[in-house]
Design a protein around this motif. Structure first.
Motif, short mmCIF file in Angstrom:
data_model
loop_
_atom_site.label_atom_id
_atom_site.label_comp_id
_atom_site.label_asym_id
_atom_site.label_seq_id
_atom_site.Cartn_x
_atom_site.Cartn_y
_atom_site.Cartn_z
N ALA A 224 81.49 28.33 18.74
CA ALA A 224 80.78 27.04 18.72
C ALA A 224 81.08 26.25 19.99
CB ALA A 224 81.19 26.24 17.49
N GLN A 225 82.34 26.25 20.39
CA GLN A 225 82.71 25.50 21.60
C GLN A 225 82.17 26.19 22.85
OE1 GLN A 225 83.81 22.69 20.68
NE2 GLN A 225 84.01 23.49 18.61
N LEU A 226 82.22 27.53 22.87
CA LEU A 226 81.70 28.25 24.03
C LEU A 226 80.20 28.02 24.17
CD1 LEU A 226 82.26 30.13 26.39
CD2 LEU A 226 81.84 32.07 24.85
N GLY A 227 79.48 28.02 23.05
CA GLY A 227 78.06 27.75 23.10
C GLY A 227 77.75 26.37 23.64
N THR A 228 78.56 25.39 23.24
CA THR A 228 78.38 24.03 23.74
C THR A 228 78.64 23.98 25.24
OG1 THR A 228 79.09 23.13 21.61
CG2 THR A 228 79.15 21.64 23.50
N THR B 127 82.62 11.50 15.59
CA THR B 127 82.78 10.18 16.22
C THR B 127 83.20 10.36 17.68
OG1 THR B 127 83.38 9.08 14.14
CG2 THR B 127 84.05 7.99 16.18
N LEU B 128 84.13 11.30 17.89
CA LEU B 128 84.57 11.59 19.26
C LEU B 128 83.41 12.06 20.12
CD1 LEU B 128 87.88 13.57 18.56
CD2 LEU B 128 87.72 11.26 19.47
N LEU B 129 82.66 13.03 19.60
CA LEU B 129 81.65 13.68 20.44
C LEU B 129 80.41 12.82 20.66
CD1 LEU B 129 81.76 17.40 19.28
CD2 LEU B 129 83.09 16.23 21.02
N LEU C 68 84.61 19.53 29.88
CA LEU C 68 86.06 19.75 29.89
C LEU C 68 86.70 19.66 28.51
CD1 LEU C 68 88.48 20.34 31.67
CD2 LEU C 68 88.73 17.87 32.07
N PRO C 69 86.38 18.64 27.67
CA PRO C 69 86.99 18.61 26.33
C PRO C 69 86.69 19.85 25.50
CG PRO C 69 86.01 16.48 26.86
CD PRO C 69 85.56 17.44 27.91
N TYR C 70 85.46 20.38 25.64
CA TYR C 70 85.10 21.58 24.89
C TYR C 70 85.86 22.79 25.41
CZ TYR C 70 81.16 18.62 23.50
OH TYR C 70 80.40 17.61 23.02
N VAL C 71 86.05 22.86 26.71
CA VAL C 71 86.84 23.94 27.29
C VAL C 71 88.26 23.91 26.74
CG1 VAL C 71 87.80 24.90 29.42
CG2 VAL C 71 85.44 24.04 29.39
N ALA C 72 88.83 22.70 26.68
CA ALA C 72 90.20 22.55 26.16
C ALA C 72 90.28 23.01 24.71
CB ALA C 72 90.64 21.09 26.28
N ILE D 27 91.84 12.53 30.44
CA ILE D 27 92.98 13.29 29.92
C ILE D 27 93.11 13.08 28.42
CG2 ILE D 27 95.50 13.44 29.89
CD1 ILE D 27 95.46 12.95 32.90
N ILE D 28 93.03 11.82 27.98
CA ILE D 28 93.18 11.53 26.56
C ILE D 28 92.02 12.11 25.76
CG2 ILE D 28 93.26 9.68 24.84
CD1 ILE D 28 94.78 7.98 26.80
N LEU D 29 90.80 11.97 26.29
CA LEU D 29 89.64 12.53 25.59
C LEU D 29 89.75 14.04 25.49
CD1 LEU D 29 86.85 12.35 24.34
CD2 LEU D 29 85.86 12.32 26.64
N THR D 30 90.16 14.70 26.56
CA THR D 30 90.31 16.15 26.55
C THR D 30 91.39 16.58 25.55
OG1 THR D 30 89.63 16.28 28.87
CG2 THR D 30 90.84 18.17 27.97
N LEU D 31 92.50 15.85 25.53
CA LEU D 31 93.58 16.15 24.58
C LEU D 31 93.12 15.93 23.14
CD1 LEU D 31 96.60 16.84 24.17
CD2 LEU D 31 97.08 14.39 24.30
N THR D 32 92.37 14.85 22.93
CA THR D 32 91.91 14.52 21.58
C THR D 32 91.01 15.62 21.02
OG1 THR D 32 91.98 12.15 22.12
CG2 THR D 32 90.73 12.79 20.19
#
Length: 486
Positions: A166-170, A270-272, A296-300, A358-363
């Motif tokens: 799912a994340q890779l598709g995004t 909510t995040l996305l 980047l957040p999806y990659v993380a 950074i915080i968004l990617t970590l979240t």
């Protein structure tokens, strides 16, 4: 004689490190990748559809409300077929349900450009609703097949691999749709590529896929016996196994999964859906203009999901912690980790791009731990009814996905005021915290009594024996508090 029988109930792992089960898992991974790419395609495509272009492709005058209606219409259909899909997959197998879901999704994407031109936004909404209906068949069916194919000691890694698609598709869609829209092929190419890809995958699945090891044309007898001895599923010979509704709805471990799923969906969506608006209006940071930062957040999350799954399986297979302890630990990372990060983000000073990203990617990245948290608990509790359980929890939690943007519309009156946004974040934080707390108290790692059909049998040439394997740790653990409440 008894010792000999016990030995037969637990065949050893096949010598070949790769088997047909890995091919099935890989195909399902590709399926989630493609299906999520088609979901995201409209999020990117609608921007191009409403913007001027250099190649004379149609431009639509859709206001913000119309665009939101189009984007949300997918979930109107998605919610409806979750439970029926789970029941059908549990009764008849998920192979043809998945084929139908992906083939229909492919056809809908192929007709989307024509529908937009001929029927405007109403026709586009109709296409999205149909796509939501068909993809509502997907997750319950995937979960049911995963429960039949993934041995207990491989379940964390294999399950994560499937759902990380799912994340890779995004990621793929975010990185490619903009380029396709800006090319000479224009915005229609976004939907044509998605449609053709779905149809190609559907053909591969029709030839190579199978609902169970027993229905696969390609599996060896050795691998089949190994899988059926280690999944806790007694589906062979029980195609008309009744669904134990009263037992399910009187099971606190089931409600622990349901609440965890709802809490994760509300917080994650909510995040996305809303954090980019918060970062733009309050922090004065617009990451939508940068495709790499948006992805980047999806990659993380994609990368960390594999890290979490490897650690989880390592700890359980080395008997360092029990399966249920692993589920609790990683579900806590997936829920309470983002809750803490959200709290920090809500008080972040304006204009700090680096720290905000950074915080968004970590979240978002920490959410990857839920693949070895509640997402596999359906199979832990009942491999036979995992598709039905997933249908229920995924259907109910989809309502919370819709609630995420609505909560902003209701609560936030001034989008430039940080204090207004904190109310939204506090709602998500509360759901993250309370849903995981309930999960910690009442989840179980044991196969429940209502999973098992009332028959006798033996594993001979791939036929399932009812007796539970004596050395399978998935069956024998101390029961959690929730199992003895009702």
């Amino acid at each position: 004689m008894a010792d000999s029988n016990e030995a037969e109930t637990t065949p050893s792992k096949p010598e070949n490190s790769m088997g047909i089960r890995h091919l099935i898992i890989f195909l399902m991974f590709l399926g989630t990748t493609v299906s999520y790419a088609t979901r995201v395609s409209m999020s990117v495509g609608i921007v191009a559809m409403t913007s001027n272009n250099s190649y004379d492709y149609p431009v639509f005058d859709w206001d913000r409300s119309t665009q939101d209606t189009i984007l949300s219409s997918f979930f109107w259909g998605y919610v409806l077929l979750q439970v029926p899909a789970g029941m059908l997959a549990g009764r008849f197998g998920g192979k043809f349900l998945i084929f139908a879901a992906m083939a229909c999704t492919g056809v809908v994407n192929l007709v989307m450009p024509l529908a937009a031109v001929k029927g405007d936004w109403i026709a586009v909404c109709a296409c999205r609703i149909v796509m939501g209906l068909t993809q509502g068949l997907l997750y319950p069916s995937l979960h049911g097949i995963l429960g039949r194919w993934a041995p207990a000691n491989e379940r964390g890694r294999l399950g994560t691999f499937v759902y990380a698609g799912a994340q890779l598709g995004t990621i793929i869609e975010l990185m490619t749709s903009g380029m396709l829209s800006a090319s000479s092929w224009g915005w229609p190419s976004v939907f044509y590529v998605a449609g053709v890809t779905c149809l190609i995958w559907s053909l591969l699945w029709l030839v190579l896929g199978a609902s169970t090891p027993g229905t696969s044309k390609w599996i060896s007898k050795e691998e089949r016996k190994y899988i059926e001895s280690n999944v806790g599923s007694d589906e062979l010979g029980h195609s008309k196994m009744p669904t134990p509704w009263s037992s399910i709805f009187s099971s606190l471990p089931f409600y622990a999964i349901l609440l965890a799923h709802c809490g994760q969906n509300l917080g994650f969506w909510t995040l996305l859906t809303e954090l980019p608006s918060y970062m733009k209006n309050v922090l004065h940071v617009d990451i939508k203009d940068n495709g790499k930062l948006s992805a980047l957040p999806y990659v993380a999350m994609y990368v960390l999901s594999f890290v979490f799954s490897w650690i989880a399986d390592f700890l359980v297979n080395r008997n360092l912690i029990s399966l249920v302890s692993s589920r609790k630990i990683f579900n806590t990372i997936a829920h309470w980790g983002p809750a803490v990060a959200l709290l920090g983000l809500s008080y972040l000073p304006a204009g700090n791009l680096t720290l905000a990203v950074i915080i968004l990617t970590l979240t978002v990245g920490l959410n990857g731990a839920h693949y070895v948290g509640f997402m596999l608990s359906h199979i832990d509790l009942s491999p036979n009814h995992a598709s039905t359980l997933m249908g229920i929890t995924n259907g109910v939690s989809a309502i919370f996905s819709i609630m995420a943007p609505l909560s902003v519309s209701i609560v936030v009156t001034d989008q430039t005021e940080a204090s207004e946004w904190r109310k939204v974040f506090f709602i998500s934080i509360a759901f993250y915290f309370l849903s995981n707390l309930f999960y910690l108290l009442f989840i179980s790692g044991d196969v429940q009594d209502w999973n098992e059909p009332k028959t006798d049998g033996a594993i001979e040439d791939g036929s399932k024996k009812e007796k539970k394997p004596e050395n399978n740790a998935a069956y024998y653990r101390r029961k959690s508090l929730g199992e003895n409440i009702f």
